[in-house]
Write a protein that holds these residues in place. Structure first.
Motif, PDB file in Angstrom:
ATOM      1  N   VAL A 119      35.823  41.256  43.279  1.00 24.88           N
ATOM      2  CA  VAL A 119      34.754  42.530  42.918  1.00 24.88           C
ATOM      3  C   VAL A 119      33.431  42.341  43.349  1.00 24.88           C
ATOM      4  CG1 VAL A 119      33.829  43.391  40.877  1.00 24.88           C
ATOM      5  CG2 VAL A 119      36.379  43.144  41.095  1.00 24.88           C
ATOM      6  N   TYR A 120      33.048  41.046  43.221  1.00 19.78           N
ATOM      7  CA  TYR A 120      31.502  40.611  43.753  1.00 19.78           C
ATOM      8  C   TYR A 120      31.268  40.768  44.925  1.00 19.78           C
ATOM      9  CZ  TYR A 120      32.090  39.035  38.848  1.00 19.78           C
ATOM     10  OH  TYR A 120      32.676  38.903  37.475  1.00 19.78           O
ATOM     11  N   VAL A 121      32.231  40.350  45.884  1.00 20.25           N
ATOM     12  CA  VAL A 121      32.152  40.759  47.265  1.00 20.25           C
ATOM     13  C   VAL A 121      32.080  42.119  47.671  1.00 20.25           C
ATOM     14  CG1 VAL A 121      33.441  40.275  49.528  1.00 20.25           C
ATOM     15  CG2 VAL A 121      33.585  38.558  47.763  1.00 20.25           C
ATOM     16  N   LEU A 122      33.004  42.887  47.069  1.00 22.46           N
ATOM     17  CA  LEU A 122      32.859  44.382  47.459  1.00 22.46           C
ATOM     18  C   LEU A 122      31.620  45.077  47.090  1.00 22.46           C
ATOM     19  CD1 LEU A 122      36.699  45.262  46.661  1.00 22.46           C
ATOM     20  CD2 LEU A 122      35.513  45.169  49.000  1.00 22.46           C
ATOM     21  N   ARG A 123      31.125  44.391  45.829  1.00 24.18           N
ATOM     22  CA  ARG A 123      29.981  44.891  45.088  1.00 24.18           C
ATOM     23  C   ARG A 123      28.798  44.847  46.250  1.00 24.18           C
ATOM     24  NH1 ARG A 123      26.588  42.562  39.926  1.00 24.18           N
ATOM     25  NH2 ARG A 123      25.011  43.973  39.875  1.00 24.18           N
ATOM     26  N   THR A 124      28.855  43.668  47.002  1.00 22.82           N
ATOM     27  CA  THR A 124      27.766  43.348  47.848  1.00 22.82           C
ATOM     28  C   THR A 124      27.973  44.284  49.374  1.00 22.82           C
ATOM     29  OG1 THR A 124      27.296  41.123  47.373  1.00 22.82           O
ATOM     30  CG2 THR A 124      26.450  41.449  49.258  1.00 22.82           C
TER      31      THR A 124
END
Length: 296
Positions: A119-124
């Motif tokens: 989720v945090y990877v895709l957020r970036t």
């Protein structure tokens, strides 16, 4: 909820792939977080996110006018070249620099929100994609201004340089090219994010190398200059560009956007890096995914 940092159950391919799958399924979460990042960055600003576009336009215009004079290049073709290169470079740069701090900056959410790391990877990646879309406004303005020059078959970027086919239907190749860049951004953010969480010197190392990488990459200069200066014979000078992976990533997207000649070897290099990069990122994800919440 924290997961045990070690043990046979914490290191498995199934959990790594489940994390990635669940992360993609929670697109409303990472999509909302990315938009909030953009809004927060320009909170109480009159122009808001348009500052992204304005700063890009000023930088591209200033350097385009300067380097076109230094290299004796026509502004009508060199400015679209350098503008498009800057737009693609900013996307890559953002994924590299902000990717190293993806999990570090999301410490609070990681410790209190039971969400997949993906989720945090895709957020970036999504945040950088939004900024890329904003910057594309400058591209359309520049292309519209110099439409006649970049659509003329046989135009050159620098005086005496290689003739280019001109802007045509090959511009559609920009769609799979950006998709390939986004796929690579995923493994870059995941790999560097996990490694940087464990070794906090990595972000500083990446930041220190950025300026060097920028000037080594054909963004404000063209490979035509190497040919003009040193001739057509292959030498170590050609390797300055060819051995630079960032050059290939920029070229697969920049070439169709400004009507440059397409070269299959750029796609081959990027494709090979994509496979190797994701293989390495998945290994790191498998082995250290459960430890990230303890490292942040």
């Amino acid at each position: 909820m924290k997961e045990a940092p070690s043990g046979p159950g914490s290191r498995s391919w199934s959990r790594a792939f489940t994390d990635i799958r669940d992360g993609f399924h929670q697109r409303e979460l990472w999509g909302h977080l990315a938009w909030q990042d953009i809004k927060q960055r320009y909170r109480r600003s009159v122009l808001g996110p348009l500052w992204i576009t304005l700063s890009m336009g000023i930088t591209a215009l200033g350097l385009g006018l300067l380097y076109s004079q230094l290299f004796g290049s026509p502004v009508s073709t060199f400015l679209p070249y350098i503008t498009t290169g800057f737009i693609v470079w900013n996307f890559i740069l953002g994924c590299l620099t902000e990717g190293t701090e993806t999990f570090i900056k999301n410490e609070g959410l990681i410790k209190h929100l039971p969400a997949p790391l993906t989720v945090y990877v895709l957020r970036t990646v999504w945040r950088q994609s939004i900024m890329f879309a904003h910057n594309m406004i400058i591209y359309f303005l520049v292309i519209g201004l110099f439409w006649g020059a970049v659509t003329e078959p046989g135009y050159v970027i620098t005086e005496g340089g290689f003739e280019q086919p001109g802007l045509n239907w090959s511009i559609l190749l920009a769609i799979p090219a950006f998709a390939l860049l986004a796929v690579n951004a995923g493994w870059v953010v995941m790999l560097f994010g996990i490694v940087s969480t464990r070794f906090r010197d990595i972000p500083q190392v990446i930041t220190s190398l950025i300026n060097l990488l920028f000037f080594l990459t054909p963004i404000v200069w063209s490979t035509d200059i190497l040919k003009q200066r040193f001739g057509d014979a292959v030498s170590w000078r050609d390797l300055i560009a060819e051995l630079n992976p960032l050059y290939h990533f920029i070229q697969i997207l920049r070439a169709p956007l400004i009507g440059n000649e397409q070269s299959w070897h750029h796609w081959a290099v990027v494709g090979g890096i994509t496979v190797l990069g994701w293989a390495l990122a998945l290994v790191v994800m498998r082995n250290y995914r459960a430890r990230v919440s303890y490292w942040v």
